[in-house]
Motif scaffolding. Structure first.
Motif, PDB file in Angstrom:
ATOM      1  N   ASP A 110       0.898  -1.093  -0.016  1.00 30.53           N
ATOM      2  CA  ASP A 110       0.031  -0.038  -0.152  1.00 30.53           C
ATOM      3  C   ASP A 110       0.741   1.326   0.213  1.00 30.53           C
ATOM      4  O   ASP A 110       0.553   2.394  -0.797  1.00 30.53           O
ATOM      5  CB  ASP A 110      -0.927  -0.044   1.134  1.00 30.53           C
ATOM      6  CG  ASP A 110      -1.922  -1.036   1.307  1.00 30.53           C
ATOM      7  OD1 ASP A 110      -2.479  -1.383   0.124  1.00 30.53           O
ATOM      8  OD2 ASP A 110      -2.263  -1.530   2.533  1.00 30.53           O
ATOM      9  N   LYS A 111       1.964   1.278   0.624  1.00 29.07           N
ATOM     10  CA  LYS A 111       2.942   2.315   1.000  1.00 29.07           C
ATOM     11  C   LYS A 111       3.369   2.697  -0.498  1.00 29.07           C
ATOM     12  O   LYS A 111       3.875   3.711  -0.859  1.00 29.07           O
ATOM     13  CB  LYS A 111       3.853   1.938   1.896  1.00 29.07           C
ATOM     14  CG  LYS A 111       3.502   2.206   3.282  1.00 29.07           C
ATOM     15  CD  LYS A 111       4.670   1.916   4.075  1.00 29.07           C
ATOM     16  CE  LYS A 111       4.023   1.653   5.517  1.00 29.07           C
ATOM     17  NZ  LYS A 111       5.084   1.232   6.675  1.00 29.07           N
ATOM     18  N   GLN A 112       3.310   2.001  -1.463  1.00 23.48           N
ATOM     19  CA  GLN A 112       4.075   2.144  -2.620  1.00 23.48           C
ATOM     20  C   GLN A 112       3.012   2.122  -3.767  1.00 23.48           C
ATOM     21  O   GLN A 112       3.078   2.248  -5.006  1.00 23.48           O
ATOM     22  CB  GLN A 112       5.109   1.047  -3.170  1.00 23.48           C
ATOM     23  CG  GLN A 112       6.078   0.964  -2.070  1.00 23.48           C
ATOM     24  CD  GLN A 112       7.364  -0.151  -2.603  1.00 23.48           C
ATOM     25  OE1 GLN A 112       7.509  -0.323  -3.685  1.00 23.48           O
ATOM     26  NE2 GLN A 112       7.564  -0.890  -1.677  1.00 23.48           N
ATOM     27  N   PHE A 113       1.721   2.600  -3.467  1.00 24.13           N
ATOM     28  CA  PHE A 113       0.507   2.324  -4.317  1.00 24.13           C
ATOM     29  C   PHE A 113      -0.052   3.819  -4.420  1.00 24.13           C
ATOM     30  O   PHE A 113      -0.683   4.269  -3.285  1.00 24.13           O
ATOM     31  CB  PHE A 113      -0.323   1.352  -3.766  1.00 24.13           C
ATOM     32  CG  PHE A 113      -1.664   1.124  -4.468  1.00 24.13           C
ATOM     33  CD1 PHE A 113      -1.835   0.800  -5.620  1.00 24.13           C
ATOM     34  CD2 PHE A 113      -3.112   1.686  -3.933  1.00 24.13           C
ATOM     35  CE1 PHE A 113      -2.990   0.571  -6.488  1.00 24.13           C
ATOM     36  CE2 PHE A 113      -4.087   1.562  -4.819  1.00 24.13           C
ATOM     37  CZ  PHE A 113      -4.201   0.961  -5.872  1.00 24.13           C
ATOM     38  N   TYR A 114      -0.115   4.602  -5.558  1.00 27.21           N
ATOM     39  CA  TYR A 114      -0.582   5.647  -5.562  1.00 27.21           C
ATOM     40  C   TYR A 114      -1.597   5.492  -6.677  1.00 27.21           C
ATOM     41  O   TYR A 114      -1.203   5.778  -8.124  1.00 27.21           O
ATOM     42  CB  TYR A 114       0.394   6.908  -6.087  1.00 27.21           C
ATOM     43  CG  TYR A 114       1.351   7.089  -4.861  1.00 27.21           C
ATOM     44  CD1 TYR A 114       0.923   8.107  -3.675  1.00 27.21           C
ATOM     45  CD2 TYR A 114       2.512   6.308  -4.516  1.00 27.21           C
ATOM     46  CE1 TYR A 114       1.747   8.184  -2.722  1.00 27.21           C
ATOM     47  CE2 TYR A 114       3.173   6.390  -3.494  1.00 27.21           C
ATOM     48  CZ  TYR A 114       2.915   7.752  -2.528  1.00 27.21           C
ATOM     49  OH  TYR A 114       3.798   7.682  -1.454  1.00 27.21           O
ATOM     50  N   PRO A 115      -2.938   5.523  -6.832  1.00 29.36           N
ATOM     51  CA  PRO A 115      -3.949   5.013  -7.822  1.00 29.36           C
ATOM     52  C   PRO A 115      -4.012   6.211  -8.504  1.00 29.36           C
ATOM     53  O   PRO A 115      -4.902   6.194  -9.606  1.00 29.36           O
ATOM     54  CB  PRO A 115      -4.952   4.531  -6.938  1.00 29.36           C
ATOM     55  CG  PRO A 115      -5.215   5.302  -5.591  1.00 29.36           C
ATOM     56  CD  PRO A 115      -3.526   5.410  -5.205  1.00 29.36           C
ATOM     57  N   CYS A 116      -3.831   7.581  -8.187  1.00 31.34           N
ATOM     58  CA  CYS A 116      -4.331   8.979  -8.975  1.00 31.34           C
ATOM     59  C   CYS A 116      -3.154   9.659  -9.261  1.00 31.34           C
ATOM     60  O   CYS A 116      -1.963   9.682  -8.536  1.00 31.34           O
ATOM     61  CB  CYS A 116      -5.363   9.718  -8.300  1.00 31.34           C
ATOM     62  SG  CYS A 116      -5.964  10.884  -9.298  1.00 31.34           S
ATOM     63  N   LYS A 117      -2.858  10.270 -10.257  1.00 38.71           N
ATOM     64  CA  LYS A 117      -2.006  11.226 -10.789  1.00 38.71           C
ATOM     65  C   LYS A 117      -1.770  12.453  -9.820  1.00 38.71           C
ATOM     66  O   LYS A 117      -0.641  12.891  -9.678  1.00 38.71           O
ATOM     67  CB  LYS A 117      -2.090  11.462 -12.263  1.00 38.71           C
ATOM     68  CG  LYS A 117      -2.070  10.705 -13.177  1.00 38.71           C
ATOM     69  CD  LYS A 117      -2.403  11.174 -14.616  1.00 38.71           C
ATOM     70  CE  LYS A 117      -2.034  10.124 -15.616  1.00 38.71           C
ATOM     71  NZ  LYS A 117      -2.052  10.600 -17.087  1.00 38.71           N
ATOM     72  N   CYS A 118      -2.800  12.691  -8.852  1.00 35.10           N
ATOM     73  CA  CYS A 118      -2.700  13.688  -8.187  1.00 35.10           C
ATOM     74  C   CYS A 118      -1.987  13.532  -6.765  1.00 35.10           C
ATOM     75  O   CYS A 118      -1.414  14.121  -6.087  1.00 35.10           O
ATOM     76  CB  CYS A 118      -3.945  14.182  -7.673  1.00 35.10           C
ATOM     77  SG  CYS A 118      -4.906  13.149  -6.271  1.00 35.10           S
ATOM     78  N   GLY A 119      -1.521  12.053  -6.536  1.00 38.69           N
ATOM     79  CA  GLY A 119      -0.857  11.792  -5.479  1.00 38.69           C
ATOM     80  C   GLY A 119      -1.486  11.134  -4.121  1.00 38.69           C
ATOM     81  O   GLY A 119      -0.872  10.856  -3.416  1.00 38.69           O
ATOM     82  N   TYR A 120      -2.938  11.413  -4.305  1.00 43.14           N
ATOM     83  CA  TYR A 120      -3.600  11.062  -3.036  1.00 43.14           C
ATOM     84  C   TYR A 120      -3.451   9.468  -2.801  1.00 43.14           C
ATOM     85  O   TYR A 120      -3.882   8.726  -3.862  1.00 43.14           O
ATOM     86  CB  TYR A 120      -5.077  11.525  -3.240  1.00 43.14           C
ATOM     87  CG  TYR A 120      -5.996  11.331  -1.982  1.00 43.14           C
ATOM     88  CD1 TYR A 120      -5.723  12.161  -0.917  1.00 43.14           C
ATOM     89  CD2 TYR A 120      -6.915  10.304  -2.029  1.00 43.14           C
ATOM     90  CE1 TYR A 120      -6.406  12.092   0.177  1.00 43.14           C
ATOM     91  CE2 TYR A 120      -7.656  10.225  -0.815  1.00 43.14           C
ATOM     92  CZ  TYR A 120      -7.348  11.115   0.251  1.00 43.14           C
ATOM     93  OH  TYR A 120      -7.974  10.957   1.548  1.00 43.14           O
TER      94      TYR A 120
END
Length: 87
Positions: free
Chosen positions: A20-30
């Motif tokens: 999860d710590k390496q998971f950014y599902p959106c380009k906004c970085g949320y």
């Protein structure tokens, strides 16, 4: 915000694991955990809670976790739990 706050999913308030710590599902970085991302995509609006951009089928940024990192994190967590019990 402290580093500990960054280890918690802002939606479900569960601790982020290594993947999860390496998971950014959106380009906004949320950052949200994979469970919340999947729930949003499958049963809710499918939009990023922060910027309202639709989530795609593939997360924006995701790095596979190295097995050595997992083993190291597990050892550190076990040691921290042991120290806490000894208090």
């Amino acid at each position: 915000m402290s580093d500990d706050d960054n280890d918690i999913c802002p939606l479900c308030c569960e601790e982020l694991d290594l993947s999860d710590k390496q998971f950014y599902p959106c380009k906004c970085g949320y950052q949200v955990c994979m469970w919340c991302w999947h729930r949003i995509k499958e049963t809710e609006s499918g939009l990023c809670p922060a910027c309202r951009t639709p989530y795609g089928d593939d997360p924006h940024e995701f790095s596979a976790v190295d097995m050595e990192e997992v083993l190291k994190a597990n050892k550190e967590k076990a040691l921290a739990e042991k120290r806490e019990r000894e208090r």
